[in-house]
Design an enzyme around this catalytic site. Structure first.
Site, PDB file in Angstrom:
ATOM      1  N   LYS A  64      -0.103   1.910  57.944  1.00 48.26           N
ATOM      2  CA  LYS A  64       0.626   1.261  59.310  1.00 48.26           C
ATOM      3  C   LYS A  64       2.550   2.029  58.750  1.00 48.26           C
ATOM      4  CE  LYS A  64      -1.780  -2.917  59.139  1.00 48.26           C
ATOM      5  NZ  LYS A  64      -2.189  -4.509  59.588  1.00 48.26           N
ATOM      6  N   ASP A 100      -0.347  -6.799  65.256  1.00 52.09           N
ATOM      7  CA  ASP A 100      -0.549  -8.031  64.133  1.00 52.09           C
ATOM      8  C   ASP A 100       0.127  -9.094  64.372  1.00 52.09           C
ATOM      9  OD1 ASP A 100      -2.252  -6.837  62.700  1.00 52.09           O
ATOM     10  OD2 ASP A 100      -0.715  -6.064  61.155  1.00 52.09           O
TER      11      ASP A 100
END
Length: 248
Positions: A64, A100
């Site tokens: 990420k 997220d």
């Protein structure tokens, strides 16, 4: 013509993302394909051409942060977090976002866990943990991050401690609203493990685990045995996936 999407990561034998997005396509009556692509660590920093082959890409651990090297633009929220989990192709450019925080917030809401003004402990400091901490701060929580190397925690207004210190403080009577597992401990195929033991878990009202395979981790099993409110990672996975679709 079908829209093409995929999820990338290092090891993806556990992923449930294709099922979630295929169901989305079916319910919306849209044509789309969602692939799973494992990428080697040494290749993630130079996979721009691969990313441009898709309309949108989800990024999972441990990439990420490293995937950001390939992007032309990063959203303000993802920039602040320092991690991207959603890549969108716009013409010949690549944009990075992070769904997220939305997914984590939705997971807590689904289990009626309110963290406003509360003490919350986050285990781990990877890309997912950064997103969780961002969400918790937005919700008004007082956050402590537990890491094997607390000096790596570079988030403002966050306390950083080691696992040994967490155990010591819990033994001395520390009490918190929520403890969140943002580590891969307990994830398939290494099931049956918890990042912390019962003596620590007992000091919190609720638990959240971003791991979704297995759905019921050892961490959550211990919490349930102690009568704690528990939130599993599947709710977060579904919510962040739908947020990615809205971005695409």
């Amino acid at each position: 013509m079908k829209n093409r999407f995929c999820v990338i990561g290092e090891k993806l034998g556990h992923t449930r993302s294709p099922q979630i997005h295929d169901l989305f396509f079916s319910l919306k009556g849209e044509k789309g394909v969602y692939d799973v692509k494992e990428i080697k660590r040494e290749d993630i920093g130079s996979c721009r051409d691969f990313l441009l082959g898709y309309d949108g890409v989800n990024v999972t651990i441990p990439y990420k942060k490293d995937v950001m090297k390939n992007l032309d633009r990063i959203s303000e929220e993802a920039e602040k977090i320092g991690a991207v989990n959603t890549v969108k192709k716009v013409g010949d450019k690549l944009e990075g976002y992070n769904s997220d925080p939305y997914g984590f917030s939705a997971m807590l809401k689904s289990r009626h866990i309110n963290v406003a003004g509360a003490k919350v402990v986050v285990l781990g400091w990877g890309g997912a943990a950064r997103s969780v901490v961002h969400s918790l701060k937005e919700q008004g929580a007082c956050v402590t991050v537990v890491s094997r190397d607390p000096s790596n925690v570079d988030e403002k207004e966050v306390r950083a401690i080691s696992y040994a210190i967490l155990e010591e403080e819990c033994a001395k009577g520390f009490k918190g609203r929520l403890i969140v597992n943002c580590t891969p401990v307990g994830m398939y195929p290494n099931e049956g493990k918890s990042p912390v033991g019962e003596s620590v878990i007992a000091r919190f009202d609720a638990l959240a685990d971003i791991v979704y395979n297995p759905m019921y981790t050892e961490f959550l099993r211990i919490g349930a045995k102690l009568g704690k409110r528990c939130a599993g990672g599947l709710d977060m996975l579904v919510a962040q996936g739908m947020k990615s679709q809205s971005i695409w």
